[in-house]
Design a protein around this motif. Structure first.
Motif, PDB file in Angstrom:
ATOM      1  N   ARG A 108     -47.332 -32.937 -16.949  1.00  0.00           N
ATOM      2  CA  ARG A 108     -47.663 -31.475 -17.192  1.00  0.00           C
ATOM      3  C   ARG A 108     -46.316 -30.929 -16.573  1.00  0.00           C
ATOM      4  O   ARG A 108     -45.911 -29.730 -16.980  1.00  0.00           O
ATOM      5  CB  ARG A 108     -48.548 -31.007 -16.220  1.00  0.00           C
TER       6      ARG A 108
ATOM      7  N   ARG B 213     -42.346 -32.015 -22.716  1.00  0.00           N
ATOM      8  CA  ARG B 213     -43.612 -31.501 -23.049  1.00  0.00           C
ATOM      9  C   ARG B 213     -43.284 -30.519 -24.111  1.00  0.00           C
ATOM     10  O   ARG B 213     -42.208 -29.922 -24.285  1.00  0.00           O
ATOM     11  CB  ARG B 213     -44.239 -30.636 -21.689  1.00  0.00           C
TER      12      ARG B 213
ATOM     13  N   ILE C 174     -51.977 -27.772 -20.942  1.00  0.00           N
ATOM     14  CA  ILE C 174     -52.417 -29.136 -20.261  1.00  0.00           C
ATOM     15  C   ILE C 174     -53.156 -28.979 -18.960  1.00  0.00           C
ATOM     16  O   ILE C 174     -52.375 -28.647 -18.061  1.00  0.00           O
ATOM     17  CB  ILE C 174     -51.490 -30.216 -20.161  1.00  0.00           C
TER      18      ILE C 174
ATOM     19  N   HIS D 252     -57.499 -34.227 -23.767  1.00  0.00           N
ATOM     20  CA  HIS D 252     -56.310 -35.222 -23.919  1.00  0.00           C
ATOM     21  C   HIS D 252     -56.627 -36.604 -23.892  1.00  0.00           C
ATOM     22  O   HIS D 252     -57.285 -36.926 -23.160  1.00  0.00           O
ATOM     23  CB  HIS D 252     -55.258 -34.607 -22.992  1.00  0.00           C
TER      24      HIS D 252
ATOM     25  N   ALA E 216     -48.701 -33.327 -27.182  1.00  0.00           N
ATOM     26  CA  ALA E 216     -48.500 -32.168 -25.995  1.00  0.00           C
ATOM     27  C   ALA E 216     -47.440 -32.550 -25.215  1.00  0.00           C
ATOM     28  O   ALA E 216     -46.660 -31.810 -24.466  1.00  0.00           O
ATOM     29  CB  ALA E 216     -49.804 -32.181 -25.179  1.00  0.00           C
TER      30      ALA E 216
END
Length: 501
Positions: free
Chosen positions: A160, A172, A178, A202, A236
């Motif tokens: 993240r 990212r 996220i 995810h 992601a």
């Protein structure tokens, strides 16, 4: 490219004093873990060296994602890259004769994520690797970290937050949401990698056997996302490693993608169709359309080329060479050798007559297990397909998996998958399986052509050659790993040996 938009290639600098200290500590760490890992690695589904004793373990890098030296009850998290070399033959030397230099490193590079605790909770005992008797982790429980929800959650938090930690870099995609604090669970049954699902949002795919270069399972979905292709989940986040003293391409370690909860893969849907004797051709037609759309997007996003003359003939010669090696390895292929060669010779003759083949980036390992579908209101299952897992055949070198090829290669893989599903039922004595395969192979090709792709049946020489090449690969795989399944691809071998290109 920046951390927030694409894989990083920058390398962290380390002073000579720091490098010496890390090398010394790393040596002690590896010595303490060598015996444990030598016993544990061959038991893992994703370890490629099954049946071969590990002769040498080399530590490539070690990064503490969470400190492992604390005396408290909390866990530490250690990221390792190790090279596992096969035991050398008797009398083999570590350096080529007369050179005075060490031989280049051999073996595969593996990514390990190890948890470290003073005491292991009962729920984590199945994940235990062992307790080192010496070194910096002496007496502590070392275990597979992905089974620890707390440590898996820490990995999600790193993803993240783009940035670097030691030799690891985390990237990212811009604008991607996220969530934090999602519960983690490891998926079981995978062969070459490991996957962790976070909530229902995810899924993180961790590549176990890694090598320098961007993995196609990150590269191609990123390119498709830029092209606006909705058939493939967009990455992601991801993370990579830069090897110490190696300024080349980084190693792709993992990719975080949306988790398609409630989806069914094509293999499960096909098996249900066969068991219930239901019509699968609408789903096969829709799958052909989806495949053509993905190919068109890849051709738009990445370079293409045209093979003619000797370059196209070289494809056929390479397939003949693989056939010859396979016949030597699996005696069951010998009666069909000449029949199979005829298909390759037809491709070589096609090239000599001025034939050509457009090549582009491909999925590389397309089959019914690599596509997902979910029921939509008012629509039957199999109406809309999503394509996943662009890694290619993991047994092939990464450079080979990134090579362009004719789109018909992916088509041949899917046709073999229809045949594979049907052949399993034929082996069990189920009637109608061969007709099921023929109907769905035809429906898939029709769907591919309807979406604007070139009709695969119009490239008969290429299609026969690639389908034969795939069937031979299956024979080798089953003979080595699942001998009881060998009759399944052998049914196709008999058919293909008699085929008229």
């Amino acid at each position: 490219m920046s951390d927030s938009s694409a894989p990083r290639t920058a390398q962290a600098s380390v002073s000579q004093g720091q490098a010496h200290a890390q090398q010394t500590q790393g040596g002690a760490l590896l010595r303490s873990l060598t015996g444990l890992l030598a016993n544990w690695l061959p038991e893992q589904r994703w370890f490629a060296g099954k049946g071969r004793p590990i002769g040498e373990l080399t530590l490539i890098s070690a990064t503490e994602l969470l400190p492992c030296g604390s005396s408290g009850p909390g866990p530490g998290l250690l990221h390792l890259l190790v090279r596992a070399g096969a035991r050398p033959a008797r009398g083999d030397a570590s350096a080529p004769a007369g050179t005075g230099h060490a031989a280049p490193p051999t073996g595969d590079c593996y990514q390990l994520l190890l948890g470290v605790r003073p005491a292991l909770p009962d729920a984590l005992h199945p994940a235990l690797v062992g307790r080192p008797a010496e070194g910096p982790l002496r007496g502590r429980a070392v275990y597979e970290a992905l089974h620890d929800p707390r440590l898996a959650g820490l990995l999600l938090e790193r993803l993240r937050t783009p940035g670097r930690l030691g030799g690891l870099s985390f990237g990212r995609a811009p604008g991607t949401a996220i969530p934090s604090g999602l519960p983690a669970r490891v998926l079981t049954g995978e062969q070459t990698n490991s996957s962790v699902v976070f909530g229902e949002a995810h899924i993180l795919k961790l590549f176990r056997r890694v090598s320098p270069g961007i993995n196609p399972d990150l590269e191609l979905p990123l390119a498709l996302a830029r092209a606006g292709c909705a058939r493939v989940p967009a990455p992601a986040a991801w993370f990579e490693a830069t090897l110490p003293n190696a300024p080349g391409e980084p190693l792709t370690l993992g990719v975080l993608q949306p988790f398609l909860a409630g989806s069914t893969d094509g293999w499960q849907l096909a098996q249900r169709s066969l068991a219930e004797r239901a019509d699968f051709t609408p789903a096969a037609h829709a799958l052909g359309r989806a495949t053509a759309e993905v190919h068109a997007a890849l051709a738009e996003a990445l370079p293409t080329d045209l093979l003619t003359g000797r370059r196209l003939e070289g494809l056929a010669l390479g397939m003949i060479e693989r056939l010859d090696h396979a016949v030597e390895a699996v005696s069951a292929l010998r009666p069909y050798r000449e029949g199979l060669r005829r298909g390759y010779t037809a491709l070589a003759d096609h090239a000599a007559r001025g034939g050509r083949a457009r090549v582009q980036r491909l999925h590389g390992d397309l089959h019914l297990g690599q596509v997902l579908t979910a029921e939509r209101p008012g629509q039957p299952a199999g109406t809309h397909w999503t394509v996943i897992d662009f890694e290619g055949e993991p047994a092939r070198p990464l450079a080979d998996r990134r090579e362009p090829g004719p789109p018909v290669r992916d088509v041949a893989g899917m046709l073999r998958s229809f045949d594979y599903a049907a052949c399993q039922h034929r082996v069990r004595g189920h009637a109608g399986a061969a007709e099921w395969s023929r109907a769905n192979r035809a429906a898939f090709c029709a769907g591919y052509a309807a979406a604007g792709g070139e009709n695969p049946l119009a490239e008969r020489e290429l299609l026969l050659a690639y389908e034969t090449d795939k069937a031979i690969y299956e024979v080798l795989y089953e003979a080595r790993h699942r001998p009881s399944w060998l009759p399944v691809p052998m049914m196709a071998i008999r058919r293909l040996a008699e085929a008229d290109a």
